[in-house]
Design a protein around this motif. Structure first.
Motif, PDB file in Angstrom:
ATOM      1  N   GLU A 121      18.977  36.288  17.268  1.00 16.41           N
ATOM      2  CA  GLU A 121      19.693  37.354  16.536  1.00 16.41           C
ATOM      3  C   GLU A 121      19.841  38.628  17.368  1.00 16.41           C
ATOM      4  OE1 GLU A 121      18.662  38.087  12.476  1.00 16.41           O
ATOM      5  OE2 GLU A 121      19.856  39.929  12.420  1.00 16.41           O
ATOM      6  N   GLN A 145      24.698  24.086  10.311  1.00 14.37           N
ATOM      7  CA  GLN A 145      23.756  25.109   9.809  1.00 14.37           C
ATOM      8  C   GLN A 145      23.712  26.301  10.764  1.00 14.37           C
ATOM      9  OE1 GLN A 145      22.430  24.902   6.913  1.00 14.37           O
ATOM     10  NE2 GLN A 145      22.683  22.724   6.422  1.00 14.37           N
ATOM     11  N   MET A 148      26.586  28.600  10.138  1.00 15.00           N
ATOM     12  CA  MET A 148      26.364  29.410   8.935  1.00 15.00           C
ATOM     13  C   MET A 148      25.383  30.550   9.227  1.00 15.00           C
ATOM     14  SD  MET A 148      28.376  28.525   6.787  1.00 15.00           S
ATOM     15  CE  MET A 148      29.668  27.430   7.169  1.00 15.00           C
ATOM     16  N   LYS A 149      24.380  30.249  10.040  1.00 15.17           N
ATOM     17  CA  LYS A 149      23.394  31.275  10.420  1.00 15.17           C
ATOM     18  C   LYS A 149      24.062  32.358  11.277  1.00 15.17           C
ATOM     19  CE  LYS A 149      19.135  32.890  11.505  1.00 15.17           C
ATOM     20  NZ  LYS A 149      18.298  32.245  12.508  1.00 15.17           N
ATOM     21  N   ILE A 151      27.116  33.310  11.171  1.00 10.15           N
ATOM     22  CA  ILE A 151      27.947  34.126  10.276  1.00 10.15           C
ATOM     23  C   ILE A 151      27.075  35.146   9.536  1.00 10.15           C
ATOM     24  CG2 ILE A 151      29.324  34.015   8.142  1.00 10.15           C
ATOM     25  CD1 ILE A 151      30.543  31.399   9.274  1.00 10.15           C
ATOM     26  N   GLU A 152      25.901  34.676   9.101  1.00  6.86           N
ATOM     27  CA  GLU A 152      24.958  35.556   8.393  1.00  6.86           C
ATOM     28  C   GLU A 152      24.526  36.709   9.327  1.00  6.86           C
ATOM     29  OE1 GLU A 152      21.839  33.103   6.521  1.00  6.86           O
ATOM     30  OE2 GLU A 152      20.501  34.761   7.117  1.00  6.86           O
ATOM     31  N   ILE A 153      24.239  36.380  10.582  1.00  8.31           N
ATOM     32  CA  ILE A 153      23.832  37.394  11.566  1.00  8.31           C
ATOM     33  C   ILE A 153      24.971  38.395  11.776  1.00  8.31           C
ATOM     34  CG2 ILE A 153      23.278  37.773  14.024  1.00  8.31           C
ATOM     35  CD1 ILE A 153      21.780  35.063  13.957  1.00  8.31           C
ATOM     36  N   LYS A 155      27.436  39.195   9.750  1.00  9.57           N
ATOM     37  CA  LYS A 155      27.612  40.031   8.542  1.00  9.57           C
ATOM     38  C   LYS A 155      26.565  41.139   8.511  1.00  9.57           C
ATOM     39  CE  LYS A 155      30.873  37.834   6.211  1.00  9.57           C
ATOM     40  NZ  LYS A 155      32.166  38.477   6.184  1.00  9.57           N
ATOM     41  N   LYS A 156      25.335  40.741   8.783  1.00  7.12           N
ATOM     42  CA  LYS A 156      24.213  41.682   8.724  1.00  7.12           C
ATOM     43  C   LYS A 156      24.382  42.808   9.747  1.00  7.12           C
ATOM     44  CE  LYS A 156      19.413  41.091   9.370  1.00  7.12           C
ATOM     45  NZ  LYS A 156      18.442  40.077   9.750  1.00  7.12           N
ATOM     46  N   SER A 187      34.444  33.855   5.050  1.00 12.20           N
ATOM     47  CA  SER A 187      33.644  34.913   5.680  1.00 12.20           C
ATOM     48  C   SER A 187      34.361  35.566   6.857  1.00 12.20           C
ATOM     49  CB  SER A 187      32.332  34.331   6.220  1.00 12.20           C
ATOM     50  OG  SER A 187      31.632  33.688   5.209  1.00 12.20           O
TER      51      SER A 187
END
Ligand code: ATP
Length: 316
Positions: A121, A145, A148-149, A151-153, A155-156, A187
């Motif tokens: 990250e 997966q 998806m992770k 994308i989460e990083i 966004k954050k 996203s």
């Protein structure tokens, strides 16, 4: 500090110079093949700092790929090597000018072992843009997966997400691809489908309807690639066809979409008006189509600016 982060599988590509069935070919020049690394190399040539991540086999092919990409000034320091699986391979067979077959030796490859825990990250968050290709989630469940992770990083950490569907029907079913593409597109800030991919994702036929459906109620930029016709751009404030550049001779159509993506990302990093961004991406696509190989035609910033000027267009 990075401008862009991208990740996925790059394979060693064996592409004979002869137009002949692989059954009878004896010599296989060695190159590399991978959409995400093409985009990374394209961006690096345009003057941006790019990080490319993959899991490579702890074998000569894995080391060759890393060296090649690092040689293009792309940061490969986050790459991992594994002895649990080999580097993926790909053979191209050309039977006639427009009859090309691709043979993959990538099932269970090192890159298919990419999982969410492999993403760093702190490293990714240095970048302003995350580039996601629809090939990576097709490699395996763990690489899905990982997407998806990522994308989460993104966004954050307030990163923009650029999504290029890159449908590969040899890797998964159209039904599963559609499901995943729709999930990722939800996203994404910028989506770069070919018309056929946009049609597949939305069930619409016409360019403008496809763009509208991909946008939905969200504030996104949709850029639909239209081959020699250029592209159609659709955002909250803009709806326009942006004409392509003439190509004297189509030498190798592969990689145009990756060069196009690099052009779009570069223009966004430069904060340029949308139509200027798309125009340069069209020019890069045209330059790639006119050159043999996936990455050989990717221009520097200066070269593409020259290509876009009227005298540049007239060049041989
Ligand atoms: P790829 O074959 O790399 O997967 P793609 O299907 O994603 O490509 P294309 O529409 O074929 O995308 O090409 C991307 C862009 O490259 C186009 O939008 C256009 O700007 C440019 N381009 C492609 N083919 C041509 C051509 N024959 N003449 C001029 N420009 C082209």
């Amino acid at each position: 500090k990075l401008d862009v982060f991208t990740f996925g599988e790059t394979m060693v590509l064996f592409q004979p110079e002869q137009m002949l069935s692989l059954e009878y070919v004896h010599q296989f020049p060695k190159r590399i093949g991978g959409a995400e690394s093409n985009v990374a190399i394209g961006l690096s040539r345009l003057g941006h700092s790019v990080g490319w991540f993959s899991k490579l086999g702890d074998d000569p092919f894995g080391r060759y790929i890393q060296k090649y990409i690092r040689g293009e000034d792309v940061d490969t320091s986050s790459c991992l090597f594994t002895d649990k699986a080999p580097t993926g391979l790909l053979f191209k067979e050309q039977l006639s000018p427009d009859d090309v077959n691709v043979y993959y030796y990538r099932k269970g490859s090192a890159a298919s072992l990419i999982g969410p825990d492999d993403l760093n990250e702190e490293y990714i968050a240095q970048a302003k843009i995350l580039h996601i290709s629809g090939i990576t989630p097709a490699l395996s469940d763990s690489s899905y997966q990982a997407v998806m992770k990522a994308i989460e990083i993104a966004k954050k950490n307030d990163m923009k997400i650029v999504f290029d569907p890159n449908l590969r029907l040899k890797l998964w079913s159209v039904e599963r691809a559609r499901e995943v593409f729709i999930e990722i597109a939800a996203s994404a800030d910028i989506i770069l489908p070919g018309l056929d991919e946009g049609q597949m994702m939305t069930g619409e036929t016409e360019v403008e309807k496809v763009a509208e459906a991909l946008m939905g109620d969200a504030d996104k930029t949709i850029i639909i690639k239209l081959g020699s016709k250029g592209a159609y751009v659709h955002s909250k404030n803009e709806k326009a066809y942006v004409e392509g550049f003439p190509v004297k001779q189509i030498v190798d159509p592969v990689g145009a979409g990756d060069g196009f993506a690099a052009g779009i990302i570069s223009g966004i990093l430069r904060n340029e008006p949308l139509q200027t961004v798309v125009r340069r991406a069209n020019a890069i696509g045209a330059m790639v189509v006119g050159t043999s190989g996936d990455v050989e035609g990717l221009p520097t910033f200066k070269a593409v600016e020259q290509f876009m000027t009227p005298t540049g267009e007239a060049r041989d």
